[in-house]
Write an enzyme that holds these catalytic residues in place. Structure first.
Site, PDB file in Angstrom:
ATOM      1  N   ASP A  67      30.532  42.384  32.033  1.00  0.00           N
ATOM      2  CA  ASP A  67      31.548  41.848  31.125  1.00  0.00           C
ATOM      3  C   ASP A  67      32.949  42.108  31.710  1.00  0.00           C
ATOM      4  O   ASP A  67      33.956  41.692  31.143  1.00  0.00           O
ATOM      5  CB  ASP A  67      31.399  42.393  29.702  1.00  0.00           C
ATOM      6  CG  ASP A  67      31.546  43.899  29.631  1.00  0.00           C
ATOM      7  OD1 ASP A  67      31.718  44.553  30.686  1.00  0.00           O
ATOM      8  OD2 ASP A  67      31.480  44.438  28.500  1.00  0.00           O
ATOM      9  N   SER A  68      32.990  42.773  32.882  1.00  0.00           N
ATOM     10  CA  SER A  68      34.250  42.860  33.629  1.00  0.00           C
ATOM     11  C   SER A  68      34.695  41.465  34.065  1.00  0.00           C
ATOM     12  O   SER A  68      35.805  41.298  34.578  1.00  0.00           O
ATOM     13  CB  SER A  68      34.111  43.785  34.838  1.00  0.00           C
ATOM     14  OG  SER A  68      32.969  43.475  35.599  1.00  0.00           O
ATOM     15  N   ASP A 106      25.030  41.720  31.520  1.00  0.00           N
ATOM     16  CA  ASP A 106      25.729  42.717  30.703  1.00  0.00           C
ATOM     17  C   ASP A 106      25.872  42.186  29.276  1.00  0.00           C
ATOM     18  O   ASP A 106      26.386  41.078  29.081  1.00  0.00           O
ATOM     19  CB  ASP A 106      27.126  42.949  31.313  1.00  0.00           C
ATOM     20  CG  ASP A 106      27.661  44.337  31.056  1.00  0.00           C
ATOM     21  OD1 ASP A 106      26.927  45.158  30.471  1.00  0.00           O
ATOM     22  OD2 ASP A 106      28.803  44.605  31.473  1.00  0.00           O
ATOM     23  N   LYS A 136      21.954  44.983  30.452  1.00  0.00           N
ATOM     24  CA  LYS A 136      22.626  46.292  30.389  1.00  0.00           C
ATOM     25  C   LYS A 136      23.403  46.370  29.096  1.00  0.00           C
ATOM     26  O   LYS A 136      23.960  45.355  28.645  1.00  0.00           O
ATOM     27  CB  LYS A 136      23.582  46.477  31.580  1.00  0.00           C
ATOM     28  CG  LYS A 136      24.353  47.795  31.510  1.00  0.00           C
ATOM     29  CD  LYS A 136      25.174  48.069  32.752  1.00  0.00           C
ATOM     30  CE  LYS A 136      26.558  47.479  32.746  1.00  0.00           C
ATOM     31  NZ  LYS A 136      27.437  47.886  31.634  1.00  0.00           N
ATOM     32  N   GLU A 204      29.606  56.206  34.323  1.00  0.00           N
ATOM     33  CA  GLU A 204      30.941  55.743  34.746  1.00  0.00           C
ATOM     34  C   GLU A 204      31.992  56.812  34.489  1.00  0.00           C
ATOM     35  O   GLU A 204      32.093  57.361  33.384  1.00  0.00           O
ATOM     36  CB  GLU A 204      31.310  54.439  34.006  1.00  0.00           C
ATOM     37  CG  GLU A 204      32.675  53.906  34.438  1.00  0.00           C
ATOM     38  CD  GLU A 204      32.958  52.468  34.046  1.00  0.00           C
ATOM     39  OE1 GLU A 204      32.047  51.774  33.548  1.00  0.00           O
ATOM     40  OE2 GLU A 204      34.109  52.026  34.243  1.00  0.00           O
TER      41      GLU A 204
HETATM   42  O1  KIV Z   1      31.152  45.087  33.503  1.00  0.00           O
HETATM   43  C1  KIV Z   1      31.074  45.838  34.482  1.00  0.00           C
HETATM   44  O2  KIV Z   1      31.481  45.501  35.600  1.00  0.00           O
HETATM   45  C2  KIV Z   1      30.469  47.153  34.279  1.00  0.00           C
HETATM   46  C3  KIV Z   1      30.477  48.122  35.411  1.00  0.00           C
HETATM   47  C4  KIV Z   1      31.821  48.662  35.681  1.00  0.00           C
HETATM   48  C5  KIV Z   1      29.508  49.216  35.146  1.00  0.00           C
HETATM   49  O3  KIV Z   1      29.996  47.417  33.234  1.00  0.00           O
END
Ligand code: KIV
Length: 287
Positions: A67-68, A106, A136, A204
């Site tokens: 979700d980044s 995610d 995730k 993290e």
């Molecule tokens: O969304 C993402 O990139 C993440 C990672 C930083 C673990 O959750």
């Protein structure tokens, strides 16, 4: 992961390697084997077909469609506004591009906190509509029921504890987790997600010594994002590691390239060539 899976047949052996041999798939069971054999696991985020192909061909074990994407694709200030509908097409592009890597979707903020049935519904959407191989979600003890329910439906879950960006405001900012008395809570969260059936857990922004202790206590692999060297694998946001992001990156990021500058230089060159008439040259013209 660069060694063979002890439990596989000879023809299945060595599904890993810097230049991966054949289109063997990384499965969640390989994460377990890697931990048992002390073989480091590698992961990168990816949000599109082209980076997915490059990372997959280079032998990265898993790709997280994080979700980044909120910060790195959609231009939001955090991950909080990201929706399932926004992430599904990105995840599908990544999943369809890879031959070997495990692709993890995610689950964004607001898509699982409501309860285990909401969590299952979201996970099923990702598996059906995005072709991902696992999901995730964030949270330790508080997400135990959700993880259990999703796993019971046959969907592998990677957990995520320590600093959880979706709780940025609840945690009071981008703060290191697990320091001092926080170490106990981190261990409690780690044991909870393992007990719920997660196949791996992201740690993290936690002190290296605490991550090492969690890694020792768990049977499932730990994947570090700013958690030091004593974990079972490392994950980085690709735009950070490749120098694509603008501005400051967290201390734990090692920049392996400066793709932003390479691209900028190419764009300047193109603009100048058009301005001076150097492009297109005769070799670019059709007869
Ligand atoms: O969304 C993402 O990139 C993440 C990672 C930083 C673990 O959750």
């Amino acid at each position: 992961m660069t060694a063979s899976d002890a439990s596989s047949t000879p023809s299945e052996q060595n599904p890993y390697g810097a230049a991966p041999a054949g289109p063997k798939r990384v499965r969640t069971r390989h994460f377990q084997t890697a931990k048992q054999q002390g073989i480091p696991i590698t992961g990168l985020t990816s949000y599109d077909m082209m980076t997915a192909q490059i990372f997959d061909q280079a032998g990265i074990d898993f790709l997280l469609v994080g979700d980044s994407a909120g910060n790195n694709v959609f231009g939001y200030e955090s991950t909080l506004p990201v929706t399932v509908d926004e992430l599904i097409p990105l995840t599908r592009a990544v999943a369809l591009a890879v031959k070997r890597a495990l692709v993890i979707a995610d689950m964004p903020f607001g898509s699982y906190e409501g309860g285990k049935e909401e969590a299952l519904h979201t996970a099923v959407r990702f598996m059906k509509e995005s072709h991902s191989h696992a999901v995730k979600l964030e949270g330790g003890v508080r997400s135990r029921k959700q993880i259990k329910r999703i796993v019971s439906a046959g969907i592998p879950v990677m957990a995520h504890i320590g600093f959880t960006p979706q709780s940025e405001h609840g945690l009071g900012g981008h703060l290191i987790q697990g320091r001092g008395s926080g170490a106990e809570k981190l261990i409690e969260d780690a044991l909870a997600v393992q007990d719920a059936g997660a196949f791996a857990v992201v740690l993290e922004m936690v002190p290296g010594s605490v991550a090492a202790e969690v890694t020792k206590r768990l049977e499932i692999p730990t994947i570090g994002v700013g958690a030091g060297p004593d974990v079972d694998g490392q994950l980085m946001v690709w735009t950070d590691f490749a120098g694509m992001s603008e501005g400051r990156v967290p201390r734990f990021v090692k920049q392996y390239a400066n793709v932003r500058n390479v691209l900028k230089d190419a764009v300047h060159q193109f603009r100048d060539d058009v301005a001076t008439g150097a492009y297109p040259a005769p070799e670019h013209n059709y007869e």
